[in-house]
Design an enzyme around this catalytic site. Structure first.
Site, PDB file in Angstrom:
ATOM      1  N   TYR A 141       0.810  -1.214   0.000  1.00  0.00           N
ATOM      2  CA  TYR A 141       0.000   0.000   0.000  1.00  0.00           C
ATOM      3  C   TYR A 141       0.849   1.271   0.000  1.00  0.00           C
ATOM      4  O   TYR A 141       0.376   2.334  -0.398  1.00  0.00           O
ATOM      5  CB  TYR A 141      -0.903   0.033   1.233  1.00  0.00           C
ATOM      6  CG  TYR A 141      -2.177  -0.750   1.102  1.00  0.00           C
ATOM      7  CD1 TYR A 141      -2.164  -2.117   0.877  1.00  0.00           C
ATOM      8  CD2 TYR A 141      -3.411  -0.121   1.220  1.00  0.00           C
ATOM      9  CE1 TYR A 141      -3.337  -2.834   0.780  1.00  0.00           C
ATOM     10  CE2 TYR A 141      -4.589  -0.827   1.123  1.00  0.00           C
ATOM     11  CZ  TYR A 141      -4.550  -2.186   0.902  1.00  0.00           C
ATOM     12  OH  TYR A 141      -5.716  -2.883   0.812  1.00  0.00           O
ATOM     13  N   ASP A 247     -12.011  -9.386   4.278  1.00  0.00           N
ATOM     14  CA  ASP A 247     -13.297  -9.379   3.572  1.00  0.00           C
ATOM     15  C   ASP A 247     -13.850 -10.800   3.467  1.00  0.00           C
ATOM     16  O   ASP A 247     -15.057 -11.030   3.623  1.00  0.00           O
ATOM     17  CB  ASP A 247     -13.154  -8.792   2.157  1.00  0.00           C
ATOM     18  CG  ASP A 247     -13.526  -7.312   2.121  1.00  0.00           C
ATOM     19  OD1 ASP A 247     -13.197  -6.611   3.103  1.00  0.00           O
ATOM     20  OD2 ASP A 247     -14.145  -6.864   1.138  1.00  0.00           O
TER      21      ASP A 247
HETATM   22  C1  IPM Z   1     -10.196  -1.571   4.085  1.00  0.00           C
HETATM   23  C2  IPM Z   1     -10.467  -0.946   2.741  1.00  0.00           C
HETATM   24  C3  IPM Z   1      -9.310  -0.033   2.398  1.00  0.00           C
HETATM   25  C4  IPM Z   1      -8.057  -0.886   2.343  1.00  0.00           C
HETATM   26  C5  IPM Z   1      -9.492   0.771   1.115  1.00  0.00           C
HETATM   27  C6  IPM Z   1     -10.772   1.569   1.122  1.00  0.00           C
HETATM   28  C7  IPM Z   1      -8.315   1.672   0.836  1.00  0.00           C
HETATM   29  O1  IPM Z   1     -10.671  -1.906   1.773  1.00  0.00           O
HETATM   30  O2  IPM Z   1     -10.120  -0.836   5.085  1.00  0.00           O
HETATM   31  O3  IPM Z   1     -10.071  -2.792   4.159  1.00  0.00           O
HETATM   32  O4  IPM Z   1      -7.776  -1.496   1.296  1.00  0.00           O
HETATM   33  O5  IPM Z   1      -7.343  -0.946   3.340  1.00  0.00           O
HETATM   34 MN    MN Z   2     -10.646  -3.939   2.549  1.00  0.00          MN
END
Ligand code: IPM
Ligand code: MN
Length: 366
Positions: A141, A247
């Protein structure tokens, strides 16, 4: 206690769910004799529209003057074509980095009254009680270089020893408060950062002889989360893998709409937000499930303010409302009436009031 809370509602359903969480915190404040002072700030798409900046300095200043941050969600189709610097998500990444919120905690536990909505068989999902500890301020990231042209693109996966050490320690400490098991997830059969990660986990585990540590590859972890999710206690992993696995894990319990998260640094300061996104398709209609935001507020009380009893009161109220069969649209089954965000929140508030009344009756007998 008196605490200042920065409230950053963000986009889509963010404002609706944070409003619900603030309402619940106000009730807790009244009942337990705390003063919570809320100050609102802009982040994400809303901030791009108003300040041409997804994390304006005004918002940073509000957060710096606060004891914790409550966030809704950021993003939406309106800003999808924006250049990288003006994307709502950039605001979220920037605030995580700016406040050094390196440890992202995402608990996932089965709630019996929600299992009907799980895509997994009830017997697979019913014992799930896990905590994802995701590194949040490094890895793919944030690594440089990061850019693309029409012909090629590059992202950089870089981790320093210090960055790995602190998240590993955090996971071990948290495992100590749970069942003492850590699954450290990497891709050490391919990636160099993962080899370093594994080495540091092995070094650190010598100082935590009471913790059972297992190394797992991310691909087989993804599979096991579906076949046997109840086998996990703490899942420790790097930023990108943690994003994906959280997720995946989130739907096991029935709805993404019930999962809270905490992003903390070592001194207890933290940002609290639902795991779910902005759900633009239902935004502004009072349909959103505020449970994840309300439970994120409970995590704030617990992790940033040390208010365990108050946090437990919120968790209990939320669970009771579910057990009584009250759901928003994401969880309602055929034949049951889906409640609006405000009505569902009112049930939680009623439940907190009831708890308080029955507790004071109990006290008056002793
Ligand atoms: C999360 C989200 C974020 C991430 C995005 C919105 C940048 O998906 O908090 O998991 O990827 O970290
Ligand atoms: Mn996420």
């Amino acid at each position: 206690m008196e605490k200042k809370i920065a409230v950053l509602p963000g986009d889509g359903i963010g404002p609706e769910v944070t409003e619900a969480a603030v309402k619940v915190l106000e009730v807790i404040g009244r009942r337990f004799g705390h003063i919570f002072k809320f100050e609102h700030g802009a982040i994400g798409g809303e901030a791009v529209d108003r300040y041409q900046n997804p994390l304006p300095e005004e918002t940073v200043a509000i957060c710096e003057a606060s004891d914790a941050i409550l966030l809704g969600a950021v993003g939406g189709p309106k800003w999808d074509q924006n250049p990288a610097e003006l994307r709502p998500e950039k605001g979220l990444l920037a605030i995580r980095k700016r406040f050094d919120l390196f440890a992202n905690l995402r608990p996932v536990s089965a709630v019996p009254s929600l299992l009907h909505a799980s895509p997994l068989k009830e017997e697979v999902a019913k014992e799930v009680d896990l905590l994802i500890v995701r590194e949040l301020t490094s890895g793919l990231y944030f690594g440089e270089p990061s850019r693309h042209t029409d012909k090629s693109g590059i992202d950089t996966l870089l981790y320093t020893r210090e960055e790995i050490e602190r998240i590993v320690e955090k996971a071990f400490e948290l495992a100590r408060l749970r069942r003492g098991k850590v699954a450290s997830v990497d891709k050490a059969n391919v990636l160099e950062t993962s080899k370093l990660w594994r080495k540091i986990v092995d070094e650190k585990k010598k100082s935590y002889p009471d913790i059972e540590v297992e190394h797992m590859l991310v691909d087989s972890t993804a599979m096991k989360l579906i076949t046997n999710p109840a086998a996990f206690d703490v899942i420790l992993t790097e930023n990108m893998f943690g994003d994906i696995l959280s997720d995946e894990a989130s739907v096991i319990t029935g709805s993404l709409g019930v999962l809270p998260s905490a992003s903390v640094r070592s001194d207890g300061f933290g940002l609290y937000e639902p795991v779910h996104g902005t759900a633009p398709e239902i935004a502004g209609q009072g349909l959103a499930n505020p449970a994840a935001a309300i439970l994120s507020a409970a995590m704030m009380l617990k992790y940033s303010f040390g208010m365990e009893t108050e946090a437990a009161a919120i968790e209990k109220a939320v669970n009771t409302v579910f057990e009584d069969g009250h759901f928003t649209g994401d969880l309602a089954t055929e034949g049951t009436r889906a409640l609006s965000t405000a009505d569902w929140t009112a049930k939680v508030v009623d439940e907190l009031d009831l708890q308080f009344v029955s507790n004071s009756i109990m006290y008056s007998y002793v």
